[in-house]
Design a protein around this motif. Structure first.
Motif, PDB file in Angstrom:
ATOM      1  N   LEU A  65      34.167  31.414  38.754  1.00 52.16           N
ATOM      2  CA  LEU A  65      34.555  31.865  40.083  1.00 52.16           C
ATOM      3  C   LEU A  65      34.129  33.302  40.347  1.00 52.16           C
ATOM      4  N   ALA A  66      34.038  34.123  39.293  1.00 52.52           N
ATOM      5  CA  ALA A  66      33.710  35.535  39.478  1.00 52.52           C
ATOM      6  C   ALA A  66      32.216  35.788  39.570  1.00 52.52           C
ATOM      7  N   THR A  67      31.388  34.813  39.237  1.00 54.92           N
ATOM      8  CA  THR A  67      29.945  35.029  39.232  1.00 54.92           C
ATOM      9  C   THR A  67      29.208  34.082  40.189  1.00 54.92           C
ATOM     10  N   THR A  68      29.944  33.377  41.034  1.00 54.31           N
ATOM     11  CA  THR A  68      29.319  32.451  41.975  1.00 54.31           C
ATOM     12  C   THR A  68      29.768  32.791  43.399  1.00 54.31           C
ATOM     13  N   SER A  69      29.421  31.928  44.318  1.00 53.62           N
ATOM     14  CA  SER A  69      29.724  32.158  45.737  1.00 53.62           C
ATOM     15  C   SER A  69      31.115  31.685  46.130  1.00 53.62           C
ATOM     16  N   PHE A  70      31.926  31.238  45.191  1.00 62.06           N
ATOM     17  CA  PHE A  70      33.218  30.629  45.517  1.00 62.06           C
ATOM     18  C   PHE A  70      34.152  31.603  46.226  1.00 62.06           C
ATOM     19  N   ALA A  71      34.219  32.846  45.756  1.00 63.47           N
ATOM     20  CA  ALA A  71      35.183  33.803  46.295  1.00 63.47           C
ATOM     21  C   ALA A  71      34.966  34.014  47.796  1.00 63.47           C
ATOM     22  N   ARG A  72      33.723  34.248  48.200  1.00 64.49           N
ATOM     23  CA  ARG A  72      33.447  34.471  49.621  1.00 64.49           C
ATOM     24  C   ARG A  72      33.827  33.249  50.447  1.00 64.49           C
ATOM     25  N   ILE A  73      33.499  32.070  49.970  1.00 63.81           N
ATOM     26  CA  ILE A  73      33.722  30.854  50.740  1.00 63.81           C
ATOM     27  C   ILE A  73      35.215  30.585  50.928  1.00 63.81           C
ATOM     28  N   ILE A  74      35.985  30.671  49.856  1.00 61.91           N
ATOM     29  CA  ILE A  74      37.407  30.337  49.966  1.00 61.91           C
ATOM     30  C   ILE A  74      38.153  31.370  50.801  1.00 61.91           C
ATOM     31  N   ILE A  75      37.737  32.634  50.743  1.00 59.80           N
ATOM     32  CA  ILE A  75      38.405  33.662  51.556  1.00 59.80           C
ATOM     33  C   ILE A  75      38.142  33.423  53.039  1.00 59.80           C
ATOM     34  N   VAL A  76      36.904  33.121  53.391  1.00 54.67           N
ATOM     35  CA  VAL A  76      36.577  32.873  54.802  1.00 54.67           C
ATOM     36  C   VAL A  76      37.313  31.639  55.318  1.00 54.67           C
ATOM     37  N   LEU A  77      37.359  30.584  54.514  1.00 50.68           N
ATOM     38  CA  LEU A  77      38.074  29.383  54.947  1.00 50.68           C
ATOM     39  C   LEU A  77      39.567  29.652  55.116  1.00 50.68           C
ATOM     40  N   SER A  78      40.139  30.478  54.262  1.00 53.72           N
ATOM     41  CA  SER A  78      41.562  30.824  54.387  1.00 53.72           C
ATOM     42  C   SER A  78      41.813  31.641  55.651  1.00 53.72           C
ATOM     43  N   ILE A  79      40.919  32.582  55.945  1.00 56.50           N
ATOM     44  CA  ILE A  79      41.058  33.380  57.171  1.00 56.50           C
ATOM     45  C   ILE A  79      40.896  32.493  58.400  1.00 56.50           C
ATOM     46  N   LEU A  80      39.990  31.528  58.343  1.00 56.16           N
ATOM     47  CA  LEU A  80      39.800  30.608  59.462  1.00 56.16           C
ATOM     48  C   LEU A  80      41.080  29.812  59.722  1.00 56.16           C
ATOM     49  N   ARG A  81      41.713  29.331  58.675  1.00 53.59           N
ATOM     50  CA  ARG A  81      42.962  28.585  58.862  1.00 53.59           C
ATOM     51  C   ARG A  81      44.053  29.474  59.462  1.00 53.59           C
ATOM     52  N   GLN A  82      44.086  30.725  59.008  1.00 55.63           N
ATOM     53  CA  GLN A  82      45.069  31.655  59.557  1.00 55.63           C
ATOM     54  C   GLN A  82      44.785  31.944  61.027  1.00 55.63           C
ATOM     55  N   ALA A  83      43.512  32.073  61.392  1.00 55.01           N
ATOM     56  CA  ALA A  83      43.155  32.350  62.776  1.00 55.01           C
ATOM     57  C   ALA A  83      43.509  31.176  63.686  1.00 55.01           C
TER      58      ALA A  83
END
Length: 252
Positions: A65-83
């Motif tokens: 998780l720390a060396t791939t694109s996962f962190a950016r993707i899950i954070i954006v999806l979480s912000i989208l759900r919050q929005a």
């Protein structure tokens, strides 16, 4: 493809263990020790080598998780759900699953290089474990470097005392990984900010209309939610969001 990546990570951890001077001299500790008892039976015991290997295997998810694109993707999806204001919809399991498979999609070229340059030669016996580890790190380093800002690299290099860095090959992983994570967090929040703006505008308009009508006891969130969902569906929001996320990564 997933099981191949897990296999090369397992090989990498084993290579780090076997790179110790004691192993290089041929004094490899046996994984399982068999001892004969006085009554003619046998007892089995595990050495510290196996214990260390199993401990390192527990770090595989964190490393992935720390060396791939996962962190950016899950954070954006979480912000989208919050929005959207949909609370727990989509649920966490759906978001994590979507983020994982989108991560495998984004990282597919990197994983393919790892498979062709490190895993397959190692399985064929033409590449030593330590050499397989080195070839595994190269594509991951290139991917992380493309996503990492120079200011973040300079920050962690100064903190680590690495003052002499002439090119990207001189950046150690202990500097590159936190710099990459910091850059990913900043990029994720930038994308999340742009996603949040239109939904905030809808909330403001609905709240203003309700206040002008004297309906102050009615929750604006209850009224704005259908409009936000309708807008998101009409513009094909999932396609735009996932396509933007996948396209935000430079090809590695």
């Amino acid at each position: 493809m997933i099981y191949r990546i897990l296999l090369i990570l397992f090989i990498s951890i084993g290579a780090m263990l076997t790179s110790h001077p004691a192993f290089a001299e041929g004094a490899m500790l046996p994984g399982i020790v068999v001892e004969n008892t006085a009554d003619g039976g046998q007892t089995y015991s595990l050495t510290l080598q196996i214990l260390a290997l199993m401990t390192l295997l527990t770090l595989l998810p964190a490393v992935l998780l720390a060396t791939t694109s996962f962190a950016r993707i899950i954070i954006v999806l979480s912000i989208l759900r919050q929005a959207l204001g949909t609370m727990q919809t989509p649920p966490n399991q759906v978001l994590i699953g979507l983020a994982l498979f989108l991560t495998f999609f984004v990282m597919a070229p990197v994983f393919e290089r790892v498979n062709n340059e490190a895993l397959q030669p190692y399985l064929d016996g033409s590449l030593a474990p330590v050499a397989a580890l080195e070839k595994t790190v190269v594509p991951m380093r290139e991917f992380m470097l493309l996503q990492t800002r120079e200011s973040d690299v300079e920050l962690f290099a100064n903190l680590a005392g690495e003052t002499v860095i002439e090119n990207s090959d001189d950046i150690p992983l202990r500097v590159l990984v936190p710099a990459f994570m910091t850059s990913e967090l900043k990029t994720a929040f930038q994308i999340g900010f742009m996603i949040f703006i239109p939904f905030v505008v809808i909330d403001l308009v609905v709240a203003s209309v309700l206040m002008s009508m004297g309906m102050m006891m009615l929750s604006p969130m209850m009224i704005s939610l259908p409009f936000k969902l309708m807008l998101f569906v009409l513009i094909d929001g999932w396609q735009l969001t996932l396509g933007t996320l996948a396209g935000s990564f430079y090809p590695g």
